[in-house]
Scaffold this active site. Sequence first.
Site, PDB file in Angstrom:
ATOM      1  N   ASP A 147     -10.165   3.818  10.711  1.00 24.41           N
ATOM      2  CA  ASP A 147      -9.454   2.678  11.293  1.00 24.41           C
ATOM      3  C   ASP A 147      -9.802   2.433  12.758  1.00 24.41           C
ATOM      4  OD1 ASP A 147      -7.680   1.649   9.088  1.00 24.41           O
ATOM      5  OD2 ASP A 147      -7.065   3.744   9.081  1.00 24.41           O
ATOM      6  N   TRP A 204       0.862  -1.188   0.000  1.00 31.00           N
ATOM      7  CA  TRP A 204       0.000   0.000   0.000  1.00 31.00           C
ATOM      8  C   TRP A 204       0.894   1.232   0.000  1.00 31.00           C
ATOM      9  CZ3 TRP A 204      -0.176   3.868   3.839  1.00 31.00           C
ATOM     10  CH2 TRP A 204      -1.051   4.919   3.515  1.00 31.00           C
ATOM     11  N   ASP A 236      -6.780  -4.451  10.259  1.00 28.04           N
ATOM     12  CA  ASP A 236      -6.076  -3.183   9.995  1.00 28.04           C
ATOM     13  C   ASP A 236      -6.823  -2.022  10.642  1.00 28.04           C
ATOM     14  OD1 ASP A 236      -4.364  -1.266   9.111  1.00 28.04           O
ATOM     15  OD2 ASP A 236      -5.108  -1.222   7.055  1.00 28.04           O
ATOM     16  N   ASP A 279     -12.280   6.873   6.624  1.00 26.22           N
ATOM     17  CA  ASP A 279     -11.356   5.752   6.811  1.00 26.22           C
ATOM     18  C   ASP A 279     -10.620   5.917   8.142  1.00 26.22           C
ATOM     19  OD1 ASP A 279      -9.615   3.600   6.319  1.00 26.22           O
ATOM     20  OD2 ASP A 279      -8.177   4.903   5.313  1.00 26.22           O
ATOM     21  N   LYS A 297      -7.123   2.625  -2.509  1.00 24.57           N
ATOM     22  CA  LYS A 297      -7.726   3.531  -1.537  1.00 24.57           C
ATOM     23  C   LYS A 297      -8.497   4.613  -2.278  1.00 24.57           C
ATOM     24  CE  LYS A 297      -6.430   5.792   2.772  1.00 24.57           C
ATOM     25  NZ  LYS A 297      -5.436   5.787   3.833  1.00 24.57           N
ATOM     26  N   HIS A 320      -8.579  -6.419   4.402  1.00 23.30           N
ATOM     27  CA  HIS A 320      -8.174  -5.658   5.581  1.00 23.30           C
ATOM     28  C   HIS A 320      -9.446  -5.358   6.351  1.00 23.30           C
ATOM     29  CE1 HIS A 320      -3.875  -3.976   4.837  1.00 23.30           C
ATOM     30  NE2 HIS A 320      -3.914  -5.283   4.978  1.00 23.30           N
ATOM     31  N   HIS A 329     -11.695   1.654   2.732  1.00 22.07           N
ATOM     32  CA  HIS A 329     -11.118   2.322   1.566  1.00 22.07           C
ATOM     33  C   HIS A 329     -12.079   2.529   0.399  1.00 22.07           C
ATOM     34  CE1 HIS A 329      -6.608   1.682   2.596  1.00 22.07           C
ATOM     35  NE2 HIS A 329      -7.324   2.111   3.619  1.00 22.07           N
ATOM     36  N   ASP A 348      -9.570  -3.092   1.690  1.00 21.64           N
ATOM     37  CA  ASP A 348      -9.657  -2.586   3.059  1.00 21.64           C
ATOM     38  C   ASP A 348     -11.072  -2.044   3.235  1.00 21.64           C
ATOM     39  OD1 ASP A 348      -9.606  -0.591   5.224  1.00 21.64           O
ATOM     40  OD2 ASP A 348      -7.459  -0.955   5.272  1.00 21.64           O
ATOM     41  N   GLU A 395      -3.079  -2.890  -2.489  1.00 15.23           N
ATOM     42  CA  GLU A 395      -4.225  -2.309  -1.766  1.00 15.23           C
ATOM     43  C   GLU A 395      -4.574  -0.922  -2.302  1.00 15.23           C
ATOM     44  OE1 GLU A 395      -3.431  -1.752   2.400  1.00 15.23           O
ATOM     45  OE2 GLU A 395      -5.507  -1.255   2.874  1.00 15.23           O
TER      46      GLU A 395
END
Length: 421
Positions: free
Chosen positions: A298, A187, A328, A296, A230, A288, A264, A261, A228
Amino acid sequence: MRISNDTVLDNYAKAKTIFSAYGVDADAALKKLAARSISLHCWQGDDVAGFEHAGALDGGIAATGNYPGKARNWDELKKDLTTALTLIPGSHRVNVHAIYSNGGKRTDRDTLTADDFRPWIDWAKEQNVKLDFNGSFFSHPNAADGRTLSHPDKRKRQFWIDHAIACRNIAETFGKELKSPSVLNLWIPDGSKDIPADRYSPRSILKDSLDTVYAKQMDTKYVKDAVECKLFGIGSESFVVGSHEFYMAYAMQKKLMLCFDMGHFHPTESVADKISSILLFMPELLLHVSRGVRWDSDHVVVLNDDVRALCEELERGKAWDRVHFALDYFDASINRLAAWVIGARASLKAMLIAMLEPSALIQNAETSGDYAERLALMEAAKTLPFGAVWDKYCLDQKTPLEHEWFDTVKKYEADVLSKRS
Ligand code: RNT
Ligand code: ZN
């Protein structure tokens, strides 16, 4: 609080009867769950700081909060990870980032080798865990312009190409020594805060860089390369070079894995919905597992509809073996061991619920065109006693039950974490 083993076994026996009325074999689901592993992300242990101590986290990702006790070095991270793993039922993997090299200042990221991760490999062997790996294309002077593999400056770009190649070699060693393919995710944060005038050149440079990175054919017995995408990041709100379309096309062409992810994509987009399309054209997928809150962000994974939907898709498509689960997220505002354990256990619970779903009945209702019954069964499935099956799983795996593991974390906080300044 402590619930006796007898109560757990009793509840399980009753739950099993209920599930079998729906045509579901709870024993089989427990076996199936035991075969699944999750890759636990080392970077939750220290808010993505790593061992280089070079400076602040950048690349458009952020860990907010200041909860005391984060790991400050390899010994502390190792100890925390080892403890967290005892609270997660089943056998799992650990996901390492290149900034967690034990090599110290001896090497920069373009010259890292597996020797710089020798303590990780030794620890993994000792713990019987497998290792996955990630290149770190952020928090480094050569990434300060917000560009890495798409950098217009040839010298800086080459540094990152060399880093990516070094990471492939390291992952290959992980795979060989630990006898399990190491999933290597790539990524990069490259993008632009404001509207770019040229989207073509950065993407074309990225494609060229990746062609060099993946030029060497590697045995998928040892390394599984993933890329990955985004949608946006902090500081790359208007343009991300490695977008979904870019990597989907690139992964198809080069036979790499895609990494989805959960944070994302546009917030109303469902990652679960994407799985059946991708698996028609690609053999495997990396997930992810994360939780975006409005963006995003997390956040720690919890047992929510998104993670459940993801797992339902895998169950309904019999696709468990084609997907790699990696956590993640990074929350610096709570106990970091608890963050690991909550997210990992939530993911496992979502898997179990999906494995216990009366999918045959639901799919029959659909095939016969009875959509009211389909919906009614989906609703019925939501109140089936999966908690009793989960407790049985924890007992089988010699792991504390849902309400019990937290005591261990609290004790560890008092004995170990609170002593870290
Ligand atoms: C960033 C990506 C990436 C990172 C980790 C630390 O948006 O999700 O996977 O979170 O590599
Ligand atoms: Zn990610």
